[in-house]
Design a protein around this motif. Structure first.
Motif, PDB file in Angstrom:
ATOM      1  N   HIS A 129       1.033  -1.136  -0.101  1.00 24.12           N
ATOM      2  CA  HIS A 129       0.064  -0.138   0.000  1.00 24.12           C
ATOM      3  C   HIS A 129       0.759   1.341  -0.064  1.00 24.12           C
ATOM      4  CE1 HIS A 129      -3.531   2.301   0.743  1.00 24.12           C
ATOM      5  NE2 HIS A 129      -2.823   2.965   1.702  1.00 24.12           N
ATOM      6  N   GLU A 130       1.914   1.339   1.021  1.00 26.64           N
ATOM      7  CA  GLU A 130       2.655   2.547   0.752  1.00 26.64           C
ATOM      8  C   GLU A 130       3.638   2.550  -0.666  1.00 26.64           C
ATOM      9  OE1 GLU A 130       5.466   1.703   4.049  1.00 26.64           O
ATOM     10  OE2 GLU A 130       3.806   2.052   5.617  1.00 26.64           O
ATOM     11  N   ILE A 133       1.003   4.062  -2.839  1.00 24.52           N
ATOM     12  CA  ILE A 133       0.834   5.287  -2.738  1.00 24.52           C
ATOM     13  C   ILE A 133       1.759   6.315  -3.471  1.00 24.52           C
ATOM     14  CG2 ILE A 133       0.748   7.297  -0.897  1.00 24.52           C
ATOM     15  CD1 ILE A 133      -0.463   5.482   0.726  1.00 24.52           C
ATOM     16  N   LEU A 134       3.063   5.777  -3.258  1.00 28.05           N
ATOM     17  CA  LEU A 134       4.195   6.624  -3.828  1.00 28.05           C
ATOM     18  C   LEU A 134       4.248   6.395  -5.619  1.00 28.05           C
ATOM     19  CD1 LEU A 134       7.201   5.262  -1.988  1.00 28.05           C
ATOM     20  CD2 LEU A 134       5.982   7.532  -1.670  1.00 28.05           C
ATOM     21  N   ASP A 135       3.628   5.300  -5.845  1.00 30.30           N
ATOM     22  CA  ASP A 135       3.497   5.117  -7.389  1.00 30.30           C
ATOM     23  C   ASP A 135       2.323   6.092  -7.731  1.00 30.30           C
ATOM     24  OD1 ASP A 135       5.448   3.195  -7.568  1.00 30.30           O
ATOM     25  OD2 ASP A 135       4.211   1.485  -7.472  1.00 30.30           O
ATOM     26  N   LEU A 136       0.925   5.964  -6.920  1.00 31.78           N
ATOM     27  CA  LEU A 136       0.053   6.913  -7.353  1.00 31.78           C
ATOM     28  C   LEU A 136       0.456   8.317  -7.303  1.00 31.78           C
ATOM     29  CD1 LEU A 136      -2.627   5.087  -5.173  1.00 31.78           C
ATOM     30  CD2 LEU A 136      -2.196   5.145  -7.358  1.00 31.78           C
ATOM     31  N   TYR A 254      -6.879   0.093 -10.391  1.00 30.60           N
ATOM     32  CA  TYR A 254      -6.978   1.485 -11.031  1.00 30.60           C
ATOM     33  C   TYR A 254      -7.107   2.533  -9.813  1.00 30.60           C
ATOM     34  CZ  TYR A 254      -8.781  -0.730 -14.944  1.00 30.60           C
ATOM     35  OH  TYR A 254      -8.868  -1.728 -16.254  1.00 30.60           O
ATOM     36  N   ILE A 255      -6.661   3.748 -10.448  1.00 29.73           N
ATOM     37  CA  ILE A 255      -6.681   5.005  -9.481  1.00 29.73           C
ATOM     38  C   ILE A 255      -7.696   5.659  -9.880  1.00 29.73           C
ATOM     39  CG2 ILE A 255      -5.445   6.854  -8.754  1.00 29.73           C
ATOM     40  CD1 ILE A 255      -4.236   4.024  -8.078  1.00 29.73           C
ATOM     41  N   PHE A 256      -8.588   6.201  -9.002  1.00 29.94           N
ATOM     42  CA  PHE A 256      -9.790   7.103  -9.297  1.00 29.94           C
ATOM     43  C   PHE A 256      -9.666   8.237  -8.324  1.00 29.94           C
ATOM     44  CE2 PHE A 256     -11.492   3.132 -10.383  1.00 29.94           C
ATOM     45  CZ  PHE A 256     -11.691   3.349 -11.650  1.00 29.94           C
ATOM     46  N   PHE A 257      -9.835   9.585  -8.987  1.00 31.68           N
ATOM     47  CA  PHE A 257      -9.614  10.893  -8.248  1.00 31.68           C
ATOM     48  C   PHE A 257     -10.527  11.733  -8.546  1.00 31.68           C
ATOM     49  CE2 PHE A 257      -8.121  15.204  -8.200  1.00 31.68           C
ATOM     50  CZ  PHE A 257      -7.869  15.072  -6.790  1.00 31.68           C
ATOM     51  N   SER A 298      -7.449   3.743  -4.779  1.00 29.46           N
ATOM     52  CA  SER A 298      -6.798   2.603  -5.448  1.00 29.46           C
ATOM     53  C   SER A 298      -7.912   1.537  -5.380  1.00 29.46           C
ATOM     54  CB  SER A 298      -5.645   2.166  -5.158  1.00 29.46           C
ATOM     55  OG  SER A 298      -5.529   1.672  -3.638  1.00 29.46           O
ATOM     56  N   VAL A 299      -8.357   0.845  -6.595  1.00 32.51           N
ATOM     57  CA  VAL A 299      -9.324  -0.119  -6.667  1.00 32.51           C
ATOM     58  C   VAL A 299      -9.041  -1.409  -7.436  1.00 32.51           C
ATOM     59  CG1 VAL A 299     -11.731  -0.269  -6.771  1.00 32.51           C
ATOM     60  CG2 VAL A 299     -11.029   1.717  -6.218  1.00 32.51           C
ATOM     61  N   GLU A 300      -9.095  -2.389  -7.051  1.00 36.07           N
ATOM     62  CA  GLU A 300      -8.900  -3.518  -8.043  1.00 36.07           C
ATOM     63  C   GLU A 300     -10.087  -3.848  -8.770  1.00 36.07           C
ATOM     64  OE1 GLU A 300      -7.426  -8.137  -7.640  1.00 36.07           O
ATOM     65  OE2 GLU A 300      -7.639  -7.123  -5.703  1.00 36.07           O
TER      66      GLU A 300
END
Length: 333
Positions: A129-130, A133-136, A254-257, A298-300
């Motif tokens: 997860h950490e 977060i950095l990748d995101l 996936y990343i959603f914002f 972040s969602v799978e």
């Protein structure tokens, strides 16, 4: 009956003797002597009957004694059988208790092992997860860069003055270093034109979109889907500007914002929804100035999963402003 008669006669003559003396006694003796054969016969007959009854009673007594002895034997046998059954049940019960005890011990060991594995998995998940977060953070920066570059290339395609082209070229040189890592994340995205970059991204299964509302969304209803109809990017054509729903075409993370803006002293709550279930929420409260609130998850997802933004609740007269409201998503890996 004969005995009663004799007794009556004797009683009568006894009374006579007491009244008349020796004369009554003589009369009694004469009466007995005259009727003695009948009395003897009756007495013998009665005696035989009594002996028959005694013999029958003796037989009944013998039968009852035999029955009692038989019942005592059965009782002893039943007691032996009962004791044997009790012993068998006790042995079986002890065996079952041993099996249950062993099963409980096995379950405790399995439970301890599973707890250990879950603890280890949780630690690994936290580390991942950490890392995510950095990748995101890096990917969001890259996505913003892509949007800026897409805007520049759109303006370039529409036609720019030579001076503006030179300024854009100078800015492009400054962005080359920040774009190098972006190119690793989104390979083969060309700078030739927006349409060509989109075609190459689809060929390489790149999935990313970003959109904003076309106009102010006035007083939306609770549970209403927020439609982001002004689409900036839609690599993979996975976002529908008509329904406001993103549909996954590849399995992955996936990343959603999303960002919501309101004005005046109103509040509005929105939530990120996956297949009808809320997985994230933001609440923004306005004041005399416009206020915004954002959230990122972040969602799978698997193929066919749907993600969208919907209204959870708001104060009366709250509107979603278009200028600071947007919805972005992309495939991380």
């Amino acid at each position: 009956m004969a005995i009663v008669s004799v007794s009556f006669v004797i009683l009568t003559f006894s009374c006579a003797v007491s009244r008349f003396g020796v004369r009554a006694d003589v009369i009694l003796n004469e009466h007995i002597n005259n009727n003695s054969p009948n009395y003897v016969f009756e007495l013998n007959k009665r005696l035989d009957q009594m002996e028959d009854l005694r013999a029958k009673d003796a037989m009944r007594i013998d039968t009852l004694v035999a029955r009692i002895e038989e019942l005592e034997d059965l009782h002893v046998k039943d007691e032996i059988v009962t004791r044997r059954k009790i012993m068998d049940l006790e042995k079986h019960h002890a065996k079952e208790i041993w099996k249950l005890t062993k099963r409980i011990e096995d379950l405790i060991n399995i439970h301890a092992k599973e707890i250990s594995e879950l603890t280890l998995g949780l630690a690994e998940s936290r580390a991942m997860h950490e890392t995510h977060i950095l990748d995101l953070t890096r990917c969001v920066k890259d996505l913003i860069t892509i949007q800026e570059e897409s805007y520049i290339y759109k303006v370039s395609d529409l036609g720019m003055s030579d001076s503006n082209v030179n300024i854009a070229a100078a800015d492009d040189n400054e962005r080359k270093e920040s774009s190098a890592e972006m190119k690793k994340t989104f390979p083969k995205v060309s700078h030739r034109s927006t349409n060509l970059a989109k075609d190459e991204a689809i060929e390489n299964n790149t999935i990313a979109f970003s959109a904003a509302p076309v106009d102010v969304i006035s007083d939306p209803g609770s549970g209403q889907t927020v439609i982001f109809g002004n689409v900036f990017t839609n690599f993979g054509a996975t976002y529908s500007s008509t329904s406001g729903i993103f549909t996954s075409t590849r399995r992955g993370v996936y990343i959603f914002f999303w960002t919501i803006e309101v004005a005046n002293p109103n509040f509005i709550s929105t939530e990120l929804v996956r297949n009808g279930m809320a997985i994230g929420e933001i609440t923004v409260t306005g004041s005399n100035d416009w206020r915004v609130a954002s959230n990122m998850l972040s969602v799978e997802l698997v193929i066919g999963d749907e993600v969208w933004v919907r209204v959870d609740g708001h104060s009366l007269g709250a509107d979603i402003q278009k200028s600071g409201t947007c919805f972005t998503g992309f495939l991380l890996h």
